[in-house]
Every structure is written in C-alpha cells, then in structure tokens.
Design a protein around this motif. Structure first.
Motif, mmCIF file in Angstrom:
data_model
loop_
_atom_site.group_PDB
_atom_site.id
_atom_site.type_symbol
_atom_site.label_atom_id
_atom_site.label_comp_id
_atom_site.label_asym_id
_atom_site.label_seq_id
_atom_site.Cartn_x
_atom_site.Cartn_y
_atom_site.Cartn_z
ATOM 1 N N ARG A 41 1.141 -0.576 -0.955
ATOM 2 C CA ARG A 41 2.534 -0.991 -1.072
ATOM 3 C C ARG A 41 3.415 0.242 -1.120
ATOM 4 O O ARG A 41 3.134 1.201 -1.805
ATOM 5 C CB ARG A 41 2.715 -1.814 -2.342
ATOM 6 C CG ARG A 41 4.155 -2.221 -2.592
ATOM 7 C CD ARG A 41 4.279 -3.154 -3.768
ATOM 8 N NE ARG A 41 3.703 -4.453 -3.466
ATOM 9 C CZ ARG A 41 4.314 -5.419 -2.796
ATOM 10 N NH1 ARG A 41 5.528 -5.221 -2.341
ATOM 11 N NH2 ARG A 41 3.724 -6.561 -2.571
ATOM 12 N N GLU A 62 2.282 -1.684 -13.535
ATOM 13 C CA GLU A 62 2.638 -1.525 -14.942
ATOM 14 C C GLU A 62 1.994 -0.247 -15.444
ATOM 15 O O GLU A 62 0.794 -0.069 -15.322
ATOM 16 C CB GLU A 62 2.131 -2.710 -15.756
ATOM 17 C CG GLU A 62 2.791 -4.021 -15.415
ATOM 18 C CD GLU A 62 2.221 -5.171 -16.223
ATOM 19 O OE1 GLU A 62 1.803 -4.930 -17.374
ATOM 20 O OE2 GLU A 62 2.168 -6.275 -15.692
ATOM 21 N N ARG A 120 9.010 -1.494 -10.448
ATOM 22 C CA ARG A 120 9.307 -2.822 -9.904
ATOM 23 C C ARG A 120 8.930 -2.922 -8.431
ATOM 24 O O ARG A 120 8.269 -3.865 -8.004
ATOM 25 C CB ARG A 120 10.793 -3.152 -10.074
ATOM 26 C CG ARG A 120 11.177 -3.516 -11.488
ATOM 27 C CD ARG A 120 12.574 -4.116 -11.523
ATOM 28 N NE ARG A 120 13.573 -3.342 -10.814
ATOM 29 C CZ ARG A 120 14.284 -2.347 -11.333
ATOM 30 N NH1 ARG A 120 14.094 -1.995 -12.585
ATOM 31 N NH2 ARG A 120 15.191 -1.721 -10.624
ATOM 32 N N ARG A 132 5.212 -2.699 -7.887
ATOM 33 C CA ARG A 132 4.507 -3.732 -8.650
ATOM 34 C C ARG A 132 3.344 -3.165 -9.457
ATOM 35 O O ARG A 132 2.192 -3.565 -9.296
ATOM 36 C CB ARG A 132 4.024 -4.839 -7.738
ATOM 37 C CG ARG A 132 5.163 -5.583 -7.095
ATOM 38 C CD ARG A 132 4.672 -6.715 -6.268
ATOM 39 N NE ARG A 132 5.797 -7.368 -5.616
ATOM 40 C CZ ARG A 132 5.662 -8.303 -4.710
ATOM 41 N NH1 ARG A 132 4.472 -8.723 -4.363
ATOM 42 N NH2 ARG A 132 6.715 -8.841 -4.157
#
Length: 84
Positions: A36, A63, A58, A61
C-alpha cells in the motif's frame, strides 16, 4: 511522490499491527515498490504536516504504538530533491 511502508519481517504481527522498531516510511519515486502506498507533495513542509496530522498511519492502514513512524528516509530524499 509515492511513499510506502516497510516492516522488518520479525517486527510484523497479524492484523497490520507493527511493534514499532522496524516500521519505516520510504520514498518510492518510481512507483514500483510493493504494498500500500500513500502520496505526498515533494516538499519538506508537506512531509512535516503529514507527520503532524498522522496521515501516514491512516493512509497506509497501520497501527504503530505512539503513532511514531520513522520518516527519515523520506526526509533525506526530499532534502536532496527540493530547493526549499
């Protein structure tokens, strides 16, 4: 400019959660790295704003504990390729 997230194999955990130490955002100016990606203007000001707003966590994606991603490679690339 496209940027991608790289995670050391030993650092990744199921569910897209990384432990933090091996998580790094790197430039992908040729748009060929797997995974990504997120897009960023080619300016240090835009990078600082993206870090401040936690845009990479964000957009990519992921954490990361404390929302701290290592963006040093992107900063070095932008410093070498901009005249700000």
């Amino acid at each position: 400019m496209r940027v991608v997230l790289t995670v050391a194999e030993s650092e990744s955990r199921p569910g897209g959660v990384a432990s933090g130490a091996g998580v790094q955002v790197r430039p992908d100016p040729r748009c060929r790295l797997p995974g990504r990606g997120a897009w960023l203007h080619v300016s240090l000001e835009c990078l600082d704003q993206a870090i401040r707003r936690r845009a990479f966590t964000r957009a990519l994606r992921v954490e990361v504990p404390g929302n701290r991603l290592d963006c040093d490679l992107v900063r070095e690339y932008l410093s070498a390729h901009t005249t700000e």
